[in-house]
Design a protein around this motif. Structure first.
Motif, PDB file in Angstrom:
ATOM      1  N   GLN A 260      19.960  12.067 -18.115  1.00 49.63           N
ATOM      2  CA  GLN A 260      20.855  10.935 -17.049  1.00 49.63           C
ATOM      3  C   GLN A 260      21.021  11.827 -15.677  1.00 49.63           C
ATOM      4  N   TRP A 261      21.203  12.695 -15.940  1.00 47.32           N
ATOM      5  CA  TRP A 261      20.986  13.588 -14.484  1.00 47.32           C
ATOM      6  C   TRP A 261      19.658  13.425 -13.731  1.00 47.32           C
ATOM      7  N   TRP A 262      18.977  13.749 -14.441  1.00 41.64           N
ATOM      8  CA  TRP A 262      17.948  13.487 -13.406  1.00 41.64           C
ATOM      9  C   TRP A 262      17.541  12.112 -12.411  1.00 41.64           C
ATOM     10  N   THR A 263      18.205  11.536 -13.530  1.00 43.13           N
ATOM     11  CA  THR A 263      17.738   9.770 -13.244  1.00 43.13           C
ATOM     12  C   THR A 263      18.428   9.541 -11.822  1.00 43.13           C
ATOM     13  N   ASP A 264      19.720  10.095 -11.870  1.00 43.80           N
ATOM     14  CA  ASP A 264      20.770   9.781 -11.055  1.00 43.80           C
ATOM     15  C   ASP A 264      20.693  10.285  -9.408  1.00 43.80           C
ATOM     16  N   VAL A 265      19.427  11.933  -9.715  1.00 41.21           N
ATOM     17  CA  VAL A 265      19.747  12.696  -8.465  1.00 41.21           C
ATOM     18  C   VAL A 265      18.460  11.822  -7.868  1.00 41.21           C
ATOM     19  N   ALA A 266      17.736  11.081  -8.157  1.00 40.23           N
ATOM     20  CA  ALA A 266      16.149  10.602  -7.786  1.00 40.23           C
ATOM     21  C   ALA A 266      17.225   9.310  -6.207  1.00 40.23           C
ATOM     22  N   SER A 267      15.824   9.386  -4.846  1.00 36.28           N
ATOM     23  CA  SER A 267      16.623   8.521  -4.257  1.00 36.28           C
ATOM     24  C   SER A 267      17.484   7.542  -4.851  1.00 36.28           C
ATOM     25  N   ASP A 268      18.047   7.060  -3.734  1.00 36.13           N
ATOM     26  CA  ASP A 268      18.757   5.551  -4.268  1.00 36.13           C
ATOM     27  C   ASP A 268      17.446   4.671  -3.298  1.00 36.13           C
ATOM     28  N   ALA A 269      17.675   3.709  -3.390  1.00 34.77           N
ATOM     29  CA  ALA A 269      16.546   2.480  -3.510  1.00 34.77           C
ATOM     30  C   ALA A 269      17.134   2.327  -1.627  1.00 34.77           C
ATOM     31  N   ASP A 270      17.846   2.181  -1.675  1.00 35.12           N
ATOM     32  CA  ASP A 270      18.672   2.020  -0.236  1.00 35.12           C
ATOM     33  C   ASP A 270      18.900   3.145   0.981  1.00 35.12           C
ATOM     34  N   ALA A 271      17.712   4.290   0.717  1.00 34.35           N
ATOM     35  CA  ALA A 271      18.483   5.816   0.454  1.00 34.35           C
ATOM     36  C   ALA A 271      17.651   5.587   2.232  1.00 34.35           C
ATOM     37  N   ALA A 272      18.458   6.392   3.060  1.00 33.88           N
ATOM     38  CA  ALA A 272      17.682   6.676   4.482  1.00 33.88           C
ATOM     39  C   ALA A 272      16.965   7.265   4.819  1.00 33.88           C
ATOM     40  N   PHE A 273      15.746   7.521   5.463  1.00 32.55           N
ATOM     41  CA  PHE A 273      14.672   8.286   6.083  1.00 32.55           C
ATOM     42  C   PHE A 273      14.611   8.869   7.082  1.00 32.55           C
ATOM     43  N   ASP A 274      14.550  10.313   7.719  1.00 34.53           N
ATOM     44  CA  ASP A 274      13.809  10.219   9.077  1.00 34.53           C
ATOM     45  C   ASP A 274      13.035   9.764   9.679  1.00 34.53           C
ATOM     46  N   ASP A 275      11.922   9.070   9.073  1.00 33.31           N
ATOM     47  CA  ASP A 275      11.049   9.240   9.403  1.00 33.31           C
ATOM     48  C   ASP A 275       9.464   8.529   8.122  1.00 33.31           C
ATOM     49  N   ARG A 276       9.180   7.499   8.533  1.00 33.35           N
ATOM     50  CA  ARG A 276       8.337   6.720   6.757  1.00 33.35           C
ATOM     51  C   ARG A 276       6.898   6.373   7.799  1.00 33.35           C
ATOM     52  N   VAL A 277       5.936   7.161   7.100  1.00 32.14           N
ATOM     53  CA  VAL A 277       4.891   7.326   6.978  1.00 32.14           C
ATOM     54  C   VAL A 277       3.983   6.442   5.800  1.00 32.14           C
ATOM     55  N   ASP A 278       2.690   5.112   6.554  1.00 33.53           N
ATOM     56  CA  ASP A 278       2.323   4.267   5.537  1.00 33.53           C
ATOM     57  C   ASP A 278       0.619   4.765   5.183  1.00 33.53           C
ATOM     58  N   ILE A 279       0.223   5.171   4.013  1.00 32.51           N
ATOM     59  CA  ILE A 279      -1.176   5.207   4.023  1.00 32.51           C
ATOM     60  C   ILE A 279      -1.180   3.915   2.393  1.00 32.51           C
ATOM     61  N   GLU A 280      -3.039   3.842   3.319  1.00 33.50           N
ATOM     62  CA  GLU A 280      -3.734   2.833   1.722  1.00 33.50           C
ATOM     63  C   GLU A 280      -4.545   3.367   0.566  1.00 33.50           C
ATOM     64  N   GLY A 281      -4.029   3.659  -0.451  1.00 31.87           N
ATOM     65  CA  GLY A 281      -4.946   4.741  -1.136  1.00 31.87           C
ATOM     66  C   GLY A 281      -6.251   4.425  -1.286  1.00 31.87           C
ATOM     67  N   GLU A 282      -5.806   2.570  -1.131  1.00 30.03           N
ATOM     68  CA  GLU A 282      -8.473   2.689  -1.121  1.00 30.03           C
ATOM     69  C   GLU A 282      -8.526   3.061   0.039  1.00 30.03           C
ATOM     70  N   SER A 283      -8.374   3.822   1.587  1.00 31.81           N
ATOM     71  CA  SER A 283      -8.651   4.300   2.436  1.00 31.81           C
ATOM     72  C   SER A 283      -9.600   5.355   2.514  1.00 31.81           C
ATOM     73  N   ILE A 284      -8.495   6.370   0.982  1.00 30.92           N
ATOM     74  CA  ILE A 284      -8.871   7.917   1.117  1.00 30.92           C
ATOM     75  C   ILE A 284     -10.379   7.825   0.361  1.00 30.92           C
ATOM     76  N   ALA A 285     -11.296   8.785   0.893  1.00 33.10           N
ATOM     77  CA  ALA A 285     -12.586   9.435   0.386  1.00 33.10           C
ATOM     78  C   ALA A 285     -12.698  10.422  -0.304  1.00 33.10           C
ATOM     79  N   PRO A 286     -13.638  10.559  -0.785  1.00 28.67           N
ATOM     80  CA  PRO A 286     -13.238  12.591  -1.352  1.00 28.67           C
ATOM     81  C   PRO A 286     -13.307  13.311  -0.051  1.00 28.67           C
ATOM     82  N   MET A 287     -12.592  14.378  -0.122  1.00 23.47           N
ATOM     83  CA  MET A 287     -12.548  15.105   1.225  1.00 23.47           C
ATOM     84  C   MET A 287     -12.212  16.232   1.034  1.00 23.47           C
ATOM     85  N   VAL A 288     -13.343  16.643   2.665  1.00 24.06           N
ATOM     86  CA  VAL A 288     -14.030  18.443   2.961  1.00 24.06           C
ATOM     87  C   VAL A 288     -13.696  19.177   4.008  1.00 24.06           C
ATOM     88  N   THR A 289     -12.856  20.127   4.423  1.00 25.94           N
ATOM     89  CA  THR A 289     -12.610  20.583   5.307  1.00 25.94           C
ATOM     90  C   THR A 289     -13.798  21.340   6.035  1.00 25.94           C
TER      91      THR A 289
END
Ligand code: SF4
Lengths: 468, 202
Positions: A260-289
């Motif tokens: 119960q305590w753990w569940t309560d600690v999760a971010s609220d659905a209407d939480a405010a973020f200072d920044d957001r970034v969205d990425i599409e999973g399908e666009s990711i290939a195996p990566m190499v540096t």
């Protein structure tokens, strides 16, 4: 407006605002290893201070430990001296210590979760930048320097500024042959190695929801490579199922209350973020540096960049990286010959990582000129892997099978690159000199890609190899 | 530094080390993490790069001998949290660092051991580095409280977060003394955390 997990955990652990404006933050779980702690214990002794809560600190040995030698004293006198120091320090202070005799030794970021010490809603600190790993459980976990290790030992608190929060959402699904490691490398490639300075990263979206705890740990582990000291995933049923029954996790009688305590600690659905970034999973290939920091990364089917593509100091960075790596601009990264293959490190040495690597290695044969080694993250991982026969798969394919430790991730033990060898590595840093030779060249990739490179003797697209 | 720990001014000559993303593995290679004390680290700062550059690294350049202000570019001190990195620089004589930006853990470690890290825009860093390269004997003076850096005839307005500036100027950059003051408040937080003191019955 709701709160983020970061807000809630910060509030729950805040002791006070210090005169300098930073927070005095209580550290719920403190982990120490042999390399960054001896000076801290020394400083404590010099000031005549005791360890305030010895039962909130846990120690292990991982960085310098030889992974091919188990008899003491170690041949390496300095390693031996470090072991004696940590043994004396834990003995004098009463800090629980997981050394090899306990069967629970391993890389600090592997054993914390494995033992159930790491739990949602905690603040966790360790004198090690990859402490962000523990954020996979919805903890606020970060690396600290040795003077701060001293502070935690003496007061169980540190002085720290609250970071801002950036929500990184990865939607959709990952393609076959694309792993958690590729996701975090793609994020760092996009946001840069300093894009996260001053931020905590909250990882969210379908891709993270679907990930196992091992995979979430891989992602959170490398937050710091993107400049973010903290990275976390909100706790959910996957996390609770992982924790249930672990040695230090709440027992069955308490589990519902904890949940119960753990569940309560999760971010609220209407939480405010200072920044957001969205990425599409399908666009990711195996990566190499291809370069000398984890942001210098590309998809396995991409071409090595050219300094002519950019201006100014950035141009110099690319040129400098290419000079060190001895790679040709415009050439494909696939097909780059390797000399060494390393499966291990706190990023990718858990049982699921070893399974993925073994699946690719099975039936293959590492060419004679390639040195390949697998270093499990902990004694428990090693035991589990052996029970599944993974060690036999690796040995049959020509890999060395080692004892648990950091090993060639930072090469403080005898496992080192020689001269300008190229290493396909499942670790987290491709810095110059990181793997023990100043001229050594590291290519970071997922464990499956490392296994593929080991068997092929060159960088290979794992999608073409094993998945078909 | 004054006797009461206040760091209000840093004066001396400078040494530029150019390049973005210089990580702490480069500042101090991992093999020196094998020592159980920081005291001997000074001579090993940037060791591998210096060896490769064969005497051409700024730390080996006689013109910069005795410098106390290090001038760097973007994201300096990235990677490992090893305090060995700022400790090595400090024991080499570095008392302040001016750069375009710093990695977070490195910045915090520097603050904790009394090295102010100030930031300037890229173009001004470039000009300061060139100035020092051309006239290495130029006297630099950093006013930590105001962020003003004078370099010979030139002046720059650098930035430092208010909390950090306050810590240096008041002499409380080593947080331990203030942390130790809140004994009861620490106990109160400890006692209210269910994962430490026990989960409430349901
Ligand atoms: S495996 Fe590597 S990155 Fe992880 S804790 Fe060990 S040395 Fe650090």
């Amino acid at each position: 407006m709701g709160q983020t997990l970061l807000d809630k955990v910060w509030d729950a652990h805040s002791v006070r605002e210090l005169p300098n404006g930073q927070t005095q933050l209580f550290i719920g779980l403190h982990l120490v290893h042999e390399v960054t702690s001896p000076q801290a214990f020394q400083m404590l002794a010099e000031r005549g201070l005791a360890v305030r809560y010895p039962d909130r600190t846990f120690a292990t040995v991982d960085h310098i430990i030889p992974t091919d030698e188990s008899t003491r004293p170690y041949v390496d006198g300095m390693a031996e001296q470090m072991f004696v120091a940590i043994e004396q320090n834990v003995e004098q202070t009463g800090i629980p210590f997981f050394d090899r005799s306990t069967g629970r030794q391993g890389i600090v970021h592997v054993i914390g979760p494995e033992l159930g010490l790491t739990q949602p809603g905690m603040t966790i600190a360790c004198g090690d930048s990859h402490t962000s790993t523990h954020g996979a459980f919805g903890a606020i976990a970060f690396g600290i320097g040795t003077s701060q290790v001293r502070d935690v030992l003496a007061t169980q608190t540190i002085s720290v500024a609250k970071p801002q929060c950036r929500r990184i959402s990865v939607s959709g699904k990952l393609a076959d042959g694309v792993f958690a490691k590729d996701v975090i490398l793609a994020i760092i490639g996009r946001l840069g190695v300093q894009g996260g300075v001053g931020y905590a990263y909250e990882y969210a979206g379908d891709v993270f929801d679907a990930m196992s705890m091992d995979e979430r740990m891989t992602v959170c582990n490398m937050s710091i490579e993107g400049g973010a000291r903290v990275g976390y995933v909100n706790p959910d049923e996957t996390a609770y199922a992982y924790l249930q029954g672990r040695e230090y996790a709440p027992n069955d009688a308490d589990f519902d209350s904890a949940r119960q305590w753990w569940t309560d600690v999760a971010s609220d659905a209407d939480a405010a973020f200072d920044d957001r970034v969205d990425i599409e999973g399908e666009s990711i290939a195996p990566m190499v540096t291809w370069g000398v920091n984890p942001g210098q990364v590309l998809g396995v089917d991409d071409l090595i960049p050219s300094p002519d593509d950019v201006e100014g100091l950035e141009r110099r960075s690319i040129q400098d990286a290419l000079d060190h790596m001895k790679l040709t601009p415009g050439a494909p990264i696939a097909g780059t010959p390797i000399d060494v293959a390393f499966v291990g490190s706190c990023t990718n040495s858990r049982i699921s990582d070893l399974r993925e690597a073994a699946r690719v290695a099975e039936g293959g044969r590492v060419p004679a000129h390639v040195k390949a080694l697998v270093v499990p993250g902990s004694q428990q991982v090693k035991t589990e892997a052996e029970a599944e026969g993974l060690d036999d798969v690796f040995r049959a394919a020509g890999f060395e099978w080692r004892d648990a430790g950091c090993s060639m991730c930072l090469a403080m033990n005898p496992d080192k690159l020689v001269n300008d060898q190229v290493c396909a590595s499942s670790s987290n840093r491709n810095f110059k000199g990181r793997q023990g030779s100043p001229l050594g060249r590291t290519l970071l990739m997922s464990p499956a890609m490392v296994a593929a490179a080991a068997v092929a003797g060159e960088v290979t697209d794992v999608r073409a190899m094993a998945m078909g | 530094m004054s006797d009461d720990g206040r760091i209000t001014h840093v004066a001396g000559t400078g040494v530029p080390v150019r390049g973005n993303d210089i990580d702490t593995d480069r500042i101090i290679p991992a093999r020196y993490l094998r020592e159980i004390t920081f005291e001997t680290l000074g001579p090993h700062a940037f060791e591998d790069e210096r060896r490769q550059l064969n005497g051409k690294h700024p730390f080996d350049d006689a013109r910069f001998t005795g410098a106390s202000v290090l001038v760097v570019n973007r994201n300096f001190g990235s990677g490992s949290s090893r305090e060995h990195a700022p400790q090595a620089l400090m024991r080499r004589g570095i008392k302040a660092i001016v750069g375009e930006s710093f990695a977070e853990i490195f910045f915090g470690n520097c603050t904790t051991i009394g090295i102010p890290c100030l930031t300037l825009p890229a173009t001004q860093i470039e000009s300061l580095q060139s100035l020092i390269e051309e006239e290495p004997e130029t006297a630099l003076e950093i006013d930590v409280g105001s962020g003003t850096i004078t370099a010979g005839q030139a002046a720059y307005q650098a930035e430092l977060p208010a909390s950090v500036r306050e810590a240096f100027v008041s002499g409380e950059w080593d947080a331990l003394s203030s942390l130790l003051e809140s004994n009861d408040a620490i106990s109160a937080v400890h006692d209210r955390l269910p994962y430490i003191t026990g989960w409430p019955a349901r």
